[in-house]
Motif scaffolding. Sequence first.
Motif, PDB file in Angstrom:
ATOM      1  N   ALA A 291       0.833  -1.203   0.000  1.00  0.00           N
ATOM      2  CA  ALA A 291       0.000   0.000   0.000  1.00  0.00           C
ATOM      3  C   ALA A 291       0.870   1.256   0.000  1.00  0.00           C
ATOM      4  O   ALA A 291       0.469   2.298   0.502  1.00  0.00           O
ATOM      5  CB  ALA A 291      -0.956   0.024   1.180  1.00  0.00           C
ATOM      6  N   GLY A 292       2.070   1.142  -0.551  1.00  0.00           N
ATOM      7  CA  GLY A 292       2.952   2.292  -0.668  1.00  0.00           C
ATOM      8  C   GLY A 292       4.070   2.342   0.351  1.00  0.00           C
ATOM      9  O   GLY A 292       5.097   2.958   0.090  1.00  0.00           O
ATOM     10  N   ILE A 293       3.899   1.731   1.538  1.00  0.00           N
ATOM     11  CA  ILE A 293       4.978   1.799   2.517  1.00  0.00           C
ATOM     12  C   ILE A 293       6.089   0.836   2.103  1.00  0.00           C
ATOM     13  O   ILE A 293       5.833  -0.298   1.713  1.00  0.00           O
ATOM     14  CB  ILE A 293       4.501   1.508   3.956  1.00  0.00           C
ATOM     15  CG1 ILE A 293       3.943   0.092   4.084  1.00  0.00           C
ATOM     16  CG2 ILE A 293       3.509   2.527   4.420  1.00  0.00           C
ATOM     17  CD1 ILE A 293       3.725  -0.325   5.527  1.00  0.00           C
ATOM     18  N   ALA A 294       7.317   1.334   2.159  1.00  0.00           N
ATOM     19  CA  ALA A 294       8.461   0.565   1.672  1.00  0.00           C
ATOM     20  C   ALA A 294       8.976  -0.351   2.775  1.00  0.00           C
ATOM     21  O   ALA A 294       9.437   0.108   3.816  1.00  0.00           O
ATOM     22  CB  ALA A 294       9.569   1.512   1.217  1.00  0.00           C
ATOM     23  N   ILE A 295       8.894  -1.649   2.547  1.00  0.00           N
ATOM     24  CA  ILE A 295       9.354  -2.633   3.526  1.00  0.00           C
ATOM     25  C   ILE A 295      10.582  -3.335   2.960  1.00  0.00           C
ATOM     26  O   ILE A 295      10.473  -4.203   2.088  1.00  0.00           O
ATOM     27  CB  ILE A 295       8.263  -3.673   3.841  1.00  0.00           C
ATOM     28  CG1 ILE A 295       6.980  -2.981   4.268  1.00  0.00           C
ATOM     29  CG2 ILE A 295       8.739  -4.628   4.926  1.00  0.00           C
ATOM     30  CD1 ILE A 295       5.830  -3.933   4.523  1.00  0.00           C
ATOM     31  N   LEU A 317       6.299   0.579   9.292  1.00  0.00           N
ATOM     32  CA  LEU A 317       5.047   1.128   9.814  1.00  0.00           C
ATOM     33  C   LEU A 317       5.275   2.374  10.675  1.00  0.00           C
ATOM     34  O   LEU A 317       4.336   3.134  10.920  1.00  0.00           O
ATOM     35  CB  LEU A 317       4.310   0.076  10.646  1.00  0.00           C
ATOM     36  CG  LEU A 317       3.642  -1.052   9.874  1.00  0.00           C
ATOM     37  CD1 LEU A 317       3.100  -2.105  10.838  1.00  0.00           C
ATOM     38  CD2 LEU A 317       2.528  -0.523   8.989  1.00  0.00           C
ATOM     39  N   ALA A 318       6.502   2.580  11.124  1.00  0.00           N
ATOM     40  CA  ALA A 318       6.787   3.692  12.039  1.00  0.00           C
ATOM     41  C   ALA A 318       7.148   4.963  11.284  1.00  0.00           C
ATOM     42  O   ALA A 318       8.007   5.724  11.716  1.00  0.00           O
ATOM     43  CB  ALA A 318       7.908   3.308  13.001  1.00  0.00           C
ATOM     44  N   TRP A 366      -2.754   3.169   7.863  1.00  0.00           N
ATOM     45  CA  TRP A 366      -1.401   2.809   8.287  1.00  0.00           C
ATOM     46  C   TRP A 366      -0.349   3.091   7.209  1.00  0.00           C
ATOM     47  O   TRP A 366       0.838   2.908   7.427  1.00  0.00           O
ATOM     48  CB  TRP A 366      -1.322   1.349   8.710  1.00  0.00           C
ATOM     49  CG  TRP A 366      -2.028   0.375   7.823  1.00  0.00           C
ATOM     50  CD1 TRP A 366      -3.301  -0.098   7.965  1.00  0.00           C
ATOM     51  CD2 TRP A 366      -1.516  -0.265   6.642  1.00  0.00           C
ATOM     52  NE1 TRP A 366      -3.614  -0.984   6.953  1.00  0.00           N
ATOM     53  CE2 TRP A 366      -2.535  -1.099   6.134  1.00  0.00           C
ATOM     54  CE3 TRP A 366      -0.301  -0.203   5.967  1.00  0.00           C
ATOM     55  CZ2 TRP A 366      -2.374  -1.875   4.988  1.00  0.00           C
ATOM     56  CZ3 TRP A 366      -0.131  -0.964   4.827  1.00  0.00           C
ATOM     57  CH2 TRP A 366      -1.155  -1.795   4.347  1.00  0.00           C
ATOM     58  N   SER A 367      -0.802   3.540   6.036  1.00  0.00           N
ATOM     59  CA  SER A 367       0.118   3.913   4.962  1.00  0.00           C
ATOM     60  C   SER A 367       0.084   5.418   4.753  1.00  0.00           C
ATOM     61  O   SER A 367      -0.950   6.063   4.957  1.00  0.00           O
ATOM     62  CB  SER A 367      -0.271   3.201   3.658  1.00  0.00           C
ATOM     63  OG  SER A 367       0.439   3.744   2.550  1.00  0.00           O
ATOM     64  N   ARG A 532      -5.042   4.129  12.312  1.00  0.00           N
ATOM     65  CA  ARG A 532      -3.878   4.867  12.783  1.00  0.00           C
ATOM     66  C   ARG A 532      -4.248   6.305  13.130  1.00  0.00           C
ATOM     67  O   ARG A 532      -4.887   7.005  12.359  1.00  0.00           O
ATOM     68  CB  ARG A 532      -2.800   4.881  11.693  1.00  0.00           C
ATOM     69  CG  ARG A 532      -1.550   5.682  12.060  1.00  0.00           C
ATOM     70  CD  ARG A 532      -0.682   5.899  10.830  1.00  0.00           C
ATOM     71  NE  ARG A 532       0.473   6.721  11.150  1.00  0.00           N
ATOM     72  CZ  ARG A 532       1.717   6.266  11.269  1.00  0.00           C
ATOM     73  NH1 ARG A 532       1.961   4.992  11.099  1.00  0.00           N
ATOM     74  NH2 ARG A 532       2.705   7.071  11.544  1.00  0.00           N
ATOM     75  N   LYS A 533      -3.788   6.732  14.328  1.00  0.00           N
ATOM     76  CA  LYS A 533      -3.984   8.114  14.750  1.00  0.00           C
ATOM     77  C   LYS A 533      -2.667   8.845  14.948  1.00  0.00           C
ATOM     78  O   LYS A 533      -2.649  10.060  15.073  1.00  0.00           O
ATOM     79  CB  LYS A 533      -4.793   8.162  16.056  1.00  0.00           C
ATOM     80  CG  LYS A 533      -6.254   7.792  15.886  1.00  0.00           C
ATOM     81  CD  LYS A 533      -6.976   8.784  14.999  1.00  0.00           C
ATOM     82  CE  LYS A 533      -8.444   8.463  14.851  1.00  0.00           C
ATOM     83  NZ  LYS A 533      -9.142   9.421  13.968  1.00  0.00           N
TER      84      LYS A 533
END
Length: 555
Positions: A291-295, A317-318, A366-367, A532-533
């Motif tokens: 979903a776009g976040i680079a892992i 995720l951070a 989350w992304s 996510r907040k």
Amino acid sequence: MRVIDCKSENLDIREYQPGDKYVALSYVWGPPGISGQSEAQAAAAPRPGSTRPVLHLPRHIPLTIRDAVEVTKTLRYRYLWVDKYCIDQNNEQEQREQFSRMGDIYAGSQIAIFALGDDSNAGLPGVSSTPRLGQRECRSGRYRFISTMPDPHESIKRSKWSTRAWTYQEGLFSTRRLFFTNHQIYFECNAMNCAESFKSNLDVIHINTGQRFRAYHRAGQFVCGNSNQYSHLDVRQNKANHRKVDTIRRCQHQILQYTKRELTNKDDVLNAFAAIARFYAKTTAKIASVAGIAIPFPIANLPHNQQEGLDHLSYALAWSHRVDNFNGDFPRQFKPASRSGKPGTQLRWTPHDNPKPQRRRGFPSWSWAGWFGQMQSRNDLPYCWTSLLSGSVTIGFPDGHSRNYESLQDFSRYKQYLIRELLNAESLQFDAYVLNPEQLLSYGRAMLDVHLSAGPTSMEMLYQKLTSREYECVVLGTYGEPRQEIFRAIQAADRKSTRAKKRRIDMFERLEPDAIICLIVCTDTVEGVSYRKGLLKVRYYDGQGGEILYLDQQA
């Protein structure tokens, strides 16, 4: 893939043939309603002697595209690729296929033309009806002074083109770039760059082999160049572990730059990112874009019994929004006490992001794709982290099917369908510990960094929401001393000298103290879905290990 035949009478659109040399155009479409923008497809006419239609450009096309046709012919090329007419705008499947191949399309062009105007009717200054701004000059006695005109780099940065998300990957992947500014033409490739207004001896400022400019010459606008820490990098070929770290840094920097830009259609946020995701999935670092976040996958190859915590999902995720941090005073009742019971030092508090990020509906919270606004830059590195997530992470997709996260590491290389599938990820399901909020007030040597996506708040409000379980702090992992076994694995794969190895490892030293990293989530008890907040970092300066904060049971 289709290209425009610039030498045909009707500007026919034909199928691309391997070996054809073509020019690509990068420009700003502009808002709907501008002349020529409403025509989503090129016109069709019967092919002589055949029932198959031949596509050709409509009679009225935007001025920028018409100028690009003239430039293509002047440069003695025949074919031009323009997304508006070479991609069927009514075929969603074709669009998805082409979006993920944008990097290949621009990299495969002989040269890319960059139009910096505000819309597709702005034209290319100096080509036809769009004039250039005049060159200023003045006289003083017998001397005549002329302006070298604005720095092309600044002209590019201040242009409308530089604010658009779609154009980012077009500049990134092109190997030769020809920019039409309001004053002059500026050229750069992956070895050099030069402006029309400044004449220099290119032979002198090239290195002896002629492959690139000497180090004292400034780098290009999009090329990493000699003055950049990534300039030596060929991410598709180099398998060294330390080069994988460079690849991760480079990927994170490019995501940061991408999230600064704007989209006319908010639903295109991952479509305009697809080429970047595909490029980094193909590197030796095998960076998955969920979903776009680079892992990134583990940098070092460690024995199986030492791989715990190296999945890097917690690290990915951070992420946080870009914020303006400041030190705030707590009310008296929230001033933490030291372990001896004496009044402790105040916590540093960053209660809001500025400006307040807005949710982008339709994408997971989350992304970063689920939010409008720029990401915060990262200085830490994956191998400084230990993940506390269990191995039972599951990725969910909109059609209802799911994929085990660990199964991604079984792929020797990423297939095209898998890259597209991961970009469409919708949910993550995993077991994790929850931070006990009562312990936040018990340790005087801690510092809290809070980055709330939900906007301005106060310590009292956050504490209330945590104790009432409206918010929960889900522990992702810990940030601590880099593990020596990873350093050894990196050094073992490094073919440089011992001195060079040590200098390279020195660059990897972390600058922050030990910390626990938590996601602040808002729990919907009806649906059982958390959103996510924000992000919470609890940092310690006493250097003591052991118990730091109590964790609740797994949630």
